[in-house]
Design a protein around this motif. Structure first.
Motif, PDB file in Angstrom:
ATOM      1  N   TYR A 155      40.310  35.815  18.978  1.00  0.00           N
ATOM      2  CA  TYR A 155      41.575  36.913  19.482  1.00  0.00           C
ATOM      3  C   TYR A 155      41.919  37.757  18.350  1.00  0.00           C
ATOM      4  CZ  TYR A 155      41.515  32.972  22.845  1.00  0.00           C
ATOM      5  OH  TYR A 155      41.149  32.273  23.850  1.00  0.00           O
ATOM      6  N   GLU A 156      41.863  37.149  17.010  1.00  0.00           N
ATOM      7  CA  GLU A 156      42.084  37.932  15.946  1.00  0.00           C
ATOM      8  C   GLU A 156      41.277  39.311  15.720  1.00  0.00           C
ATOM      9  OE1 GLU A 156      42.136  35.445  12.824  1.00  0.00           O
ATOM     10  OE2 GLU A 156      44.329  34.641  13.117  1.00  0.00           O
ATOM     11  N   SER A 157      39.853  38.783  15.914  1.00  0.00           N
ATOM     12  CA  SER A 157      38.826  39.819  15.728  1.00  0.00           C
ATOM     13  C   SER A 157      38.807  40.773  16.926  1.00  0.00           C
ATOM     14  CB  SER A 157      37.505  39.042  15.564  1.00  0.00           C
ATOM     15  OG  SER A 157      37.033  38.400  16.642  1.00  0.00           O
ATOM     16  N   ARG A 158      39.300  40.447  18.269  1.00  0.00           N
ATOM     17  CA  ARG A 158      39.197  41.186  19.518  1.00  0.00           C
ATOM     18  C   ARG A 158      37.903  40.889  20.020  1.00  0.00           C
ATOM     19  NH1 ARG A 158      43.449  44.690  20.824  1.00  0.00           N
ATOM     20  NH2 ARG A 158      45.327  44.090  20.005  1.00  0.00           N
ATOM     21  N   GLN A 159      37.261  39.964  19.646  1.00  0.00           N
ATOM     22  CA  GLN A 159      36.001  39.463  20.653  1.00  0.00           C
ATOM     23  C   GLN A 159      36.195  39.156  21.976  1.00  0.00           C
ATOM     24  OE1 GLN A 159      34.635  36.979  16.992  1.00  0.00           O
ATOM     25  NE2 GLN A 159      32.708  37.521  18.036  1.00  0.00           N
ATOM     26  N   VAL A 160      37.619  38.398  21.705  1.00  0.00           N
ATOM     27  CA  VAL A 160      38.311  38.236  23.180  1.00  0.00           C
ATOM     28  C   VAL A 160      39.567  38.887  23.093  1.00  0.00           C
ATOM     29  CG1 VAL A 160      39.054  36.452  24.549  1.00  0.00           C
ATOM     30  CG2 VAL A 160      36.931  36.027  23.270  1.00  0.00           C
ATOM     31  N   ASP A 161      39.380  40.173  23.964  1.00  0.00           N
ATOM     32  CA  ASP A 161      41.060  41.000  23.767  1.00  0.00           C
ATOM     33  C   ASP A 161      41.598  40.562  24.997  1.00  0.00           C
ATOM     34  OD1 ASP A 161      42.600  42.841  23.840  1.00  0.00           O
ATOM     35  OD2 ASP A 161      41.478  44.486  24.205  1.00  0.00           O
ATOM     36  N   LEU A 162      42.883  39.562  24.554  1.00  0.00           N
ATOM     37  CA  LEU A 162      43.548  39.050  25.698  1.00  0.00           C
ATOM     38  C   LEU A 162      44.998  39.929  25.604  1.00  0.00           C
ATOM     39  CD1 LEU A 162      44.088  36.685  27.557  1.00  0.00           C
ATOM     40  CD2 LEU A 162      45.189  35.300  25.728  1.00  0.00           C
ATOM     41  N   ARG A 163      45.257  40.162  27.072  1.00  0.00           N
ATOM     42  CA  ARG A 163      46.554  40.844  27.077  1.00  0.00           C
ATOM     43  C   ARG A 163      47.323  40.456  28.442  1.00  0.00           C
ATOM     44  NH1 ARG A 163      44.565  47.287  26.391  1.00  0.00           N
ATOM     45  NH2 ARG A 163      42.889  46.746  24.920  1.00  0.00           N
ATOM     46  N   LEU A 164      48.636  40.139  28.292  1.00  0.00           N
ATOM     47  CA  LEU A 164      49.426  39.368  28.890  1.00  0.00           C
ATOM     48  C   LEU A 164      50.162  40.218  29.832  1.00  0.00           C
ATOM     49  CD1 LEU A 164      50.379  36.558  26.814  1.00  0.00           C
ATOM     50  CD2 LEU A 164      48.595  36.390  28.170  1.00  0.00           C
ATOM     51  N   LEU A 173      48.829  44.145  39.425  1.00  0.00           N
ATOM     52  CA  LEU A 173      47.505  44.256  39.592  1.00  0.00           C
ATOM     53  C   LEU A 173      46.966  45.738  39.357  1.00  0.00           C
ATOM     54  CD1 LEU A 173      44.347  43.232  39.428  1.00  0.00           C
ATOM     55  CD2 LEU A 173      44.474  43.337  42.132  1.00  0.00           C
ATOM     56  N   ALA A 174      47.882  46.554  39.974  1.00  0.00           N
ATOM     57  CA  ALA A 174      47.813  48.036  39.908  1.00  0.00           C
ATOM     58  C   ALA A 174      47.580  48.695  38.586  1.00  0.00           C
ATOM     59  CB  ALA A 174      48.455  48.647  40.885  1.00  0.00           C
ATOM     60  N   ALA A 175      48.829  47.839  37.764  1.00  0.00           N
ATOM     61  CA  ALA A 175      48.993  48.572  36.403  1.00  0.00           C
ATOM     62  C   ALA A 175      47.922  47.923  35.579  1.00  0.00           C
ATOM     63  CB  ALA A 175      50.404  47.896  35.991  1.00  0.00           C
ATOM     64  N   ARG A 203      42.751  49.299  32.405  1.00  0.00           N
ATOM     65  CA  ARG A 203      41.566  49.016  32.124  1.00  0.00           C
ATOM     66  C   ARG A 203      40.609  50.176  32.509  1.00  0.00           C
ATOM     67  NH1 ARG A 203      40.319  43.198  31.915  1.00  0.00           N
ATOM     68  NH2 ARG A 203      38.181  44.014  32.140  1.00  0.00           N
ATOM     69  N   ALA A 204      40.991  51.388  31.861  1.00  0.00           N
ATOM     70  CA  ALA A 204      40.160  52.568  32.570  1.00  0.00           C
ATOM     71  C   ALA A 204      38.677  52.261  32.070  1.00  0.00           C
ATOM     72  CB  ALA A 204      40.604  53.577  31.790  1.00  0.00           C
ATOM     73  N   GLU A 205      38.157  51.535  31.034  1.00  0.00           N
ATOM     74  CA  GLU A 205      36.635  51.224  30.872  1.00  0.00           C
ATOM     75  C   GLU A 205      36.146  50.199  31.712  1.00  0.00           C
ATOM     76  OE1 GLU A 205      39.098  47.843  29.168  1.00  0.00           O
ATOM     77  OE2 GLU A 205      39.384  49.870  29.283  1.00  0.00           O
ATOM     78  N   ALA A 206      37.047  49.264  32.392  1.00  0.00           N
ATOM     79  CA  ALA A 206      36.539  48.531  33.563  1.00  0.00           C
ATOM     80  C   ALA A 206      37.611  48.006  34.529  1.00  0.00           C
ATOM     81  CB  ALA A 206      35.936  47.323  32.623  1.00  0.00           C
ATOM     82  N   PRO A 207      37.830  49.153  35.330  1.00  0.00           N
ATOM     83  CA  PRO A 207      38.899  48.974  36.287  1.00  0.00           C
ATOM     84  C   PRO A 207      38.312  47.926  37.507  1.00  0.00           C
ATOM     85  CG  PRO A 207      37.805  51.266  36.840  1.00  0.00           C
ATOM     86  CD  PRO A 207      37.257  50.722  35.449  1.00  0.00           C
TER      87      PRO A 207
END
Length: 253
Positions: free
Chosen positions: A26-35, A71-73, A78-82
């Motif tokens: 998560y720190e490296s953003r290899q897994v980018d987690l957004r809540l 979900l719409a938000a 996620r413009a790169e992968a909507p």
């Protein structure tokens, strides 16, 4: 990869992001987690996201409209992968296994829906959910724990997260699909009220081939006793050697 989590309790994820070896992912953003706190998408003064079920009965149902807005938000952000798949955690879903984890760990991420209460309005599920997952044949109070379990399993497979790159290759259910063998460390002899418990002699021998065979046999024995269906699957896939089969034939199960 990116995971977006729609949840009523985002604080449940905070320790997971800060502690343990998987925090590196998560720190490296290899897994980018957004809540995404679901109550932020309620429109009334009480920030209501649930109501009584039509037809009566116990419990409350998560409302479709706040979920639609959330979900719409997420999709807009996620413009790169909507079109990332939406995953819903439910006892009726497919059981999470290592094969699924490896598949998702090689992907671009997903949107994780953490339900609560009696369930989620079925109309939202019918419109949007791509995959339903379960931890097992039991019921939890919400989807956060299954989501955390899935994220942890995915994060530890990312390059550089574990100190030894081969660690996850030797895990249970990895490689040949069998259970892992037992492991030992210091002291060489453990004194207990039941008597001395030494480390198996072969592990002290320095003979790598013998050690490898001992570990393989312990893995085979443990799997045959506890999860025989995994032995059958490994056999069907051609992952058992002649030596493996000879050893299994001699086991008294």
């Amino acid at each position: 990869m990116r995971f977006d989590v729609i949840t009523l309790f985002p604080d449940l994820f905070t320790p997971h992001l800060q502690l343990g070896v998987t925090r590196r992912a998560y720190e490296s953003r290899q897994v980018d987690l957004r809540l995404w706190p679901l109550r932020d998408f309620a429109e009334d003064a009480y920030r209501r996201v649930d109501d009584r079920p039509y037809g009566g009965g116990p419990g409350m149902v998560m409302l479709a409209e706040p979920l639609e807005r959330a979900l719409a938000a997420v999709r807009a952000d996620r413009a790169e992968a909507p079109t990332a798949p939406l995953v819903h955690f439910t006892p009726t879903g497919r059981r999470i296994d290592q094969a699924l984890v490896r598949e998702m760990a090689a992907g671009a991420g997903a949107v994780l829906l953490c339900g609560r209460y009696e369930g989620v309005d079925q109309r939202f599920l019918d419109r949007h959910v791509d995959l339903e997952l379960s931890l097992g044949d039991f019921v939890l109070s919400g989807g956060e724990l299954p989501a955390l379990a899935l994220l942890d399993a995915i994060a530890r497979l990312q390059p550089g997260v574990l100190n030894d790159a081969q660690s996850h290759e030797q895990d249970s259910f990895s490689a040949d699909g069998l259970l892992d063998c037992p492991h030992y460390s210091r002291p060489e002899v453990l004194d207990t009220p039941e008597g001395a418990m030494p480390v198996p002699v072969v592990l002290l021998s320095g003979h790598h081939a013998q050690i490898a065979r001992w570990r393989r046999e312990r893995s085979l024995e443990l799997t045959a006793r506890r999860r025989p269906e995994l032995i059958a699957a490994a056999r069907a896939a051609g992952r058992l050697s002649k030596a493996d089969e000879q050893y299994l034939a001699g086991l008294l199960l």
